[in-house]
Design a protein around this motif. Structure first.
Motif, PDB file in Angstrom:
ATOM      1  N   ASP A  76      -0.195  20.407   0.711  1.00  0.00           N
ATOM      2  CA  ASP A  76       0.555  19.296   0.131  1.00  0.00           C
ATOM      3  C   ASP A  76      -0.025  17.931   0.470  1.00  0.00           C
ATOM      4  OD1 ASP A  76       3.225  18.711  -1.351  1.00  0.00           O
ATOM      5  OD2 ASP A  76       3.202  17.321   0.333  1.00  0.00           O
ATOM      6  N   THR A  77      -0.411  17.702   1.725  1.00  0.00           N
ATOM      7  CA  THR A  77      -0.913  16.372   2.089  1.00  0.00           C
ATOM      8  C   THR A  77      -2.258  16.079   1.436  1.00  0.00           C
ATOM      9  OG1 THR A  77      -1.797  17.283   4.168  1.00  0.00           O
ATOM     10  CG2 THR A  77       0.369  16.235   4.251  1.00  0.00           C
ATOM     11  N   ILE A  78      -2.869  17.086   0.795  1.00  0.00           N
ATOM     12  CA  ILE A  78      -4.062  16.846  -0.005  1.00  0.00           C
ATOM     13  C   ILE A  78      -3.772  15.848  -1.123  1.00  0.00           C
ATOM     14  CG2 ILE A  78      -3.571  18.808  -1.520  1.00  0.00           C
ATOM     15  CD1 ILE A  78      -7.076  17.675  -0.482  1.00  0.00           C
ATOM     16  N   HIS A  79      -2.492  15.733  -1.511  1.00  0.00           N
ATOM     17  CA  HIS A  79      -2.102  14.808  -2.581  1.00  0.00           C
ATOM     18  C   HIS A  79      -1.852  13.385  -2.079  1.00  0.00           C
ATOM     19  CE1 HIS A  79      -1.624  17.971  -5.630  1.00  0.00           C
ATOM     20  NE2 HIS A  79      -1.105  18.713  -4.670  1.00  0.00           N
ATOM     21  N   ALA A  80      -1.923  13.180  -0.767  1.00  0.00           N
ATOM     22  CA  ALA A  80      -1.622  11.859  -0.200  1.00  0.00           C
ATOM     23  C   ALA A  80      -2.686  10.842  -0.595  1.00  0.00           C
ATOM     24  CB  ALA A  80      -1.531  11.948   1.315  1.00  0.00           C
ATOM     25  N   PRO A  81      -2.276   9.642  -1.022  1.00  0.00           N
ATOM     26  CA  PRO A  81      -3.256   8.591  -1.318  1.00  0.00           C
ATOM     27  C   PRO A  81      -3.940   8.089  -0.049  1.00  0.00           C
ATOM     28  CG  PRO A  81      -1.021   7.733  -1.431  1.00  0.00           C
ATOM     29  CD  PRO A  81      -0.895   9.211  -1.275  1.00  0.00           C
ATOM     30  N   ASP A  82      -3.259   8.264   1.084  1.00  0.00           N
ATOM     31  CA  ASP A  82      -3.798   7.882   2.390  1.00  0.00           C
ATOM     32  C   ASP A  82      -3.369   8.963   3.378  1.00  0.00           C
ATOM     33  OD1 ASP A  82      -4.539   6.758   4.798  1.00  0.00           O
ATOM     34  OD2 ASP A  82      -2.916   5.279   4.818  1.00  0.00           O
ATOM     35  N   VAL A  83      -4.256   9.927   3.623  1.00  0.00           N
ATOM     36  CA  VAL A  83      -3.867  11.080   4.436  1.00  0.00           C
ATOM     37  C   VAL A  83      -3.541  10.682   5.872  1.00  0.00           C
ATOM     38  CG1 VAL A  83      -6.198  11.749   5.164  1.00  0.00           C
ATOM     39  CG2 VAL A  83      -4.418  13.492   4.914  1.00  0.00           C
ATOM     40  N   LEU A  84      -4.235   9.679   6.408  1.00  0.00           N
ATOM     41  CA  LEU A  84      -3.925   9.221   7.761  1.00  0.00           C
ATOM     42  C   LEU A  84      -2.507   8.671   7.823  1.00  0.00           C
ATOM     43  CD1 LEU A  84      -4.601   8.582  10.677  1.00  0.00           C
ATOM     44  CD2 LEU A  84      -5.755   6.487   9.902  1.00  0.00           C
ATOM     45  N   GLY A  85      -2.109   7.929   6.795  1.00  0.00           N
ATOM     46  CA  GLY A  85      -0.744   7.412   6.738  1.00  0.00           C
ATOM     47  C   GLY A  85       0.281   8.527   6.687  1.00  0.00           C
ATOM     48  N   ALA A  86      -0.036   9.611   5.951  1.00  0.00           N
ATOM     49  CA  ALA A  86       0.881  10.753   5.863  1.00  0.00           C
ATOM     50  C   ALA A  86       1.022  11.438   7.221  1.00  0.00           C
ATOM     51  CB  ALA A  86       0.375  11.748   4.821  1.00  0.00           C
ATOM     52  N   TYR A  87      -0.110  11.648   7.904  1.00  0.00           N
ATOM     53  CA  TYR A  87      -0.053  12.304   9.214  1.00  0.00           C
ATOM     54  C   TYR A  87       0.668  11.430  10.241  1.00  0.00           C
ATOM     55  CZ  TYR A  87      -3.555  15.555   7.335  1.00  0.00           C
ATOM     56  OH  TYR A  87      -4.213  16.486   6.583  1.00  0.00           O
ATOM     57  N   ARG A  88       0.508  10.142  10.123  1.00  0.00           N
ATOM     58  CA  ARG A  88       1.215   9.241  11.050  1.00  0.00           C
ATOM     59  C   ARG A  88       2.723   9.303  10.853  1.00  0.00           C
ATOM     60  NH1 ARG A  88      -2.947   4.027  10.779  1.00  0.00           N
ATOM     61  NH2 ARG A  88      -4.204   4.634  12.619  1.00  0.00           N
ATOM     62  N   GLU A  89       3.148   9.465   9.603  1.00  0.00           N
ATOM     63  CA  GLU A  89       4.582   9.600   9.340  1.00  0.00           C
ATOM     64  C   GLU A  89       5.120  10.911   9.913  1.00  0.00           C
ATOM     65  OE1 GLU A  89       7.449   7.752   7.300  1.00  0.00           O
ATOM     66  OE2 GLU A  89       6.251   6.838   8.891  1.00  0.00           O
ATOM     67  N   ILE A  90       4.346  11.971   9.769  1.00  0.00           N
ATOM     68  CA  ILE A  90       4.756  13.252  10.347  1.00  0.00           C
ATOM     69  C   ILE A  90       4.831  13.132  11.870  1.00  0.00           C
ATOM     70  CG2 ILE A  90       4.073  15.676  10.674  1.00  0.00           C
ATOM     71  CD1 ILE A  90       2.693  15.460   7.886  1.00  0.00           C
ATOM     72  N   TYR A  91       3.846  12.473  12.443  1.00  0.00           N
ATOM     73  CA  TYR A  91       3.834  12.235  13.894  1.00  0.00           C
ATOM     74  C   TYR A  91       5.075  11.451  14.323  1.00  0.00           C
ATOM     75  CZ  TYR A  91       2.087  10.551  18.423  1.00  0.00           C
ATOM     76  OH  TYR A  91       1.947  10.258  19.763  1.00  0.00           O
ATOM     77  N   ARG A  92       5.414  10.433  13.551  1.00  0.00           N
ATOM     78  CA  ARG A  92       6.544   9.561  13.905  1.00  0.00           C
ATOM     79  C   ARG A  92       7.861  10.314  13.965  1.00  0.00           C
ATOM     80  NH1 ARG A  92      10.552   7.167  11.317  1.00  0.00           N
ATOM     81  NH2 ARG A  92       9.817   7.800   9.232  1.00  0.00           N
TER      82      ARG A  92
END
Length: 247
Positions: A76-92
């Motif tokens: 799913d996160t393959i669709h993220a426009p900014d994968v680092l931003g997506a992982y940071r949200e998951i981390y948060r």
């Protein structure tokens, strides 16, 4: 445990995991129609008290910090426009010390950006699957680290598989299903049927175009996997440090 399914679709993995783990799972999805269908399915499965869906963007999740005991994302996160931003949200939204499991579509180390054939296969996958980009396994791991996670395990699970994931869509695999779904004759027949239904306005306008896009995706995924420059089974397990100072 309270678990987050990032980009849950209609909740197939969510339901299966809930059945055997007894966890409370929240599925996050930005598609209202899929959420509606997902709610119907968890009700039919008797899991309504254990599972729920939230409509939202995984780039800006509607949850407080340190909410979940675990999280996972399946292709799913393959669709993220900014994968680092997506992982940071998951981390948060994860509690300290907890785990994030990722199954991702990635380019392998055998991908050569200077190879025209490799670039064409990558473009087919991006067009056919509606992706902004296909990242390498190295880029995926680095983004998870940059988000703050410690990488516990990372591996392309296709390397140890006795049966390739693309077995059923490989024209070389003979079965009645494969004759219809993967052969040239099957493609021509399907295109003729879809085109006729669209012409008669039984099927919505654009179905034939959609079929062409799906064919492009199938060709890119199959060719890329055969060439071993692409995988749909890159698995990463990350852990959020127990203390923020450990990052």
């Amino acid at each position: 445990m309270k678990v987050l399914d990032v980009g849950c679709g209609i909740g197939g993995p969510l339901r299966e995991i809930a059945r055997f783990s007894s966890t409370e799972i929240t599925g996050l999805n930005n598609n209202a129609d899929q959420i509606s269908r997902g709610k119907e399915l968890i009700s039919l499965a008797g899991l309504s008290e254990q599972c729920n869906f939230i409509e939202g963007d995984f780039m800006n999740m509607p949850f407080p910090d340190n909410t979940f005991d675990a999280a996972y994302a399946i292709e799913d996160t393959i669709h993220a426009p900014d994968v680092l931003g997506a992982y940071r949200e998951i981390y948060r939204v994860q509690k300290p010390g907890q785990y994030f499991a990722l199954d991702e579509l990635c380019l392998t180390d055998k991908f050569d950006p200077n190879n025209t054939k490799h670039r064409d296969i990558k473009a087919e996958i991006e067009l056919g699957c509606g992706l902004p980009d296909v990242r390498s396994t190295r880029e995926c791991i680095q983004a998870i680290k940059d988000a703050g996670f410690e990488v516990i395990f990372a591996k392309d699970l296709a390397e140890d598989s006795d049966c390739p994931w693309y077995h059923e869509i490989d024209p070389g695999h003979f079965s009645l299903k494969s004759i219809i779904s993967t052969s040239r004759v099957g493609h021509l027949l399907t295109r003729a049927i879809v085109g006729t239904l669209e012409f008669l306005r039984i099927a919505p306008k654009g179905c034939n175009r959609l079929f062409s896009i799906l064919q492009t995706a199938s060709h890119g995924l199959l060719t890329g996997s055969r060439e071993q420059i692409f995988t749909v089974t890159f698995f990463v397990l990350g852990q959020k440090p127990h203390k923020e100072s450990e990052i």
